[in-house]
Design a protein around this motif. Sequence first.
Motif, PDB file in Angstrom:
ATOM      1  N   PRO A   1       0.830  -1.211   0.000  1.00  0.00           N
ATOM      2  CA  PRO A   1       0.000   0.000   0.000  1.00  0.00           C
ATOM      3  C   PRO A   1       0.861   1.257   0.000  1.00  0.00           C
ATOM      4  N   TYR A   2       0.272   2.331  -0.464  1.00  0.00           N
ATOM      5  CA  TYR A   2       0.932   3.630  -0.464  1.00  0.00           C
ATOM      6  C   TYR A   2       0.200   4.571   0.499  1.00  0.00           C
ATOM      7  N   ALA A   3       0.920   5.568   0.973  1.00  0.00           N
ATOM      8  CA  ALA A   3       0.289   6.607   1.776  1.00  0.00           C
ATOM      9  C   ALA A   3      -0.738   7.347   0.931  1.00  0.00           C
ATOM     10  N   ARG A   4      -1.767   7.826   1.595  1.00  0.00           N
ATOM     11  CA  ARG A   4      -2.838   8.535   0.908  1.00  0.00           C
ATOM     12  C   ARG A   4      -2.596  10.037   0.949  1.00  0.00           C
ATOM     13  N   LEU A   5      -3.045  10.713  -0.082  1.00  0.00           N
ATOM     14  CA  LEU A   5      -2.828  12.147  -0.183  1.00  0.00           C
ATOM     15  C   LEU A   5      -4.095  12.948   0.080  1.00  0.00           C
ATOM     16  N   ALA A   6      -5.194  12.265   0.404  1.00  0.00           N
ATOM     17  CA  ALA A   6      -6.465  12.960   0.623  1.00  0.00           C
ATOM     18  C   ALA A   6      -6.370  13.915   1.808  1.00  0.00           C
ATOM     19  N   ASP A   7      -7.001  15.070   1.677  1.00  0.00           N
ATOM     20  CA  ASP A   7      -7.080  16.048   2.754  1.00  0.00           C
ATOM     21  C   ASP A   7      -8.006  15.508   3.841  1.00  0.00           C
ATOM     22  N   PRO A   8      -7.554  15.392   5.114  1.00  0.00           N
ATOM     23  CA  PRO A   8      -8.447  14.900   6.169  1.00  0.00           C
ATOM     24  C   PRO A   8      -9.755  15.671   6.262  1.00  0.00           C
ATOM     25  N   ALA A   9      -9.721  16.960   5.923  1.00  0.00           N
ATOM     26  CA  ALA A   9     -10.935  17.769   5.994  1.00  0.00           C
ATOM     27  C   ALA A   9     -11.975  17.335   4.975  1.00  0.00           C
ATOM     28  N   SER A  10     -11.562  16.544   3.988  1.00  0.00           N
ATOM     29  CA  SER A  10     -12.513  16.093   2.974  1.00  0.00           C
ATOM     30  C   SER A  10     -13.422  14.976   3.483  1.00  0.00           C
ATOM     31  N   TYR A  11     -13.089  14.388   4.624  1.00  0.00           N
ATOM     32  CA  TYR A  11     -13.923  13.341   5.200  1.00  0.00           C
ATOM     33  C   TYR A  11     -15.019  13.984   6.062  1.00  0.00           C
ATOM     34  N   ALA A  12     -16.259  13.680   5.748  1.00  0.00           N
ATOM     35  CA  ALA A  12     -17.385  14.192   6.529  1.00  0.00           C
ATOM     36  C   ALA A  12     -17.575  13.308   7.759  1.00  0.00           C
TER      37      ALA A  12
END
Length: 216
Positions: free
Chosen positions: A14-25
């Motif tokens: 697996p790779y690290a994720r680049l998603a912004d934590p603020a994008s999670y509701a």
Amino acid sequence: MMMSSARGKPRSLPYARLADPASYALPQVVRTSRLLLRPTAVDDAAALAEARSESYAELFPWFHPVMGTPDQENDAQWQSERLAQSAEAARRRERLSYFAWAWGACVGAVDLVPLWRRGQFRLSYWVRSSAAGQGYGAEAVNAMIRTAFEVLDARLVTTGHAAPNAASARLAQKLGFRQIAQQPLGCELPYGLLVDGIACAIEDIALLPPLNVSWG
């Protein structure tokens, strides 16, 4: 990059994720058949003070580094200041704290500490004394593990306990956690006693006991 498994079949790392934590509701309500779980709020200070004061003796051996004195834990104003800090930590997506409610009272809490890039969540929980032995802890933890995987895209949920904490060990086993490490002298109990720390993990909600959970 690929590596061979024990059976000789390659698997992807697996790779690290680049998603912004603020994008999670973050769910504002998590429901089970008996419980309503919702993010902690300053308005819950009096209910928290009641639950923590009632349960002080049972919680102190395992949570003493983060607990106040008996008088502080029984003080709604002191609790409101802590809850304000908790709300700010959730806003920054650093720690997600949920109270579990049943019969109109706070019966405990579950915290998720995320490592967003890894898809990993560290879980802790407590149950008030008058609600112990009724399955509320297992139900609340089960619901929040499902929330981590199904809503927050978790890859792994971990938890840990001091080796003498038999209740936490039973709950982890009941929910399908597997032990991943035992750290000698990893936990300090009150008055300086050192005991082993036990780390556990779960990677698949299929291992959990069945539970109907809904989110709002």
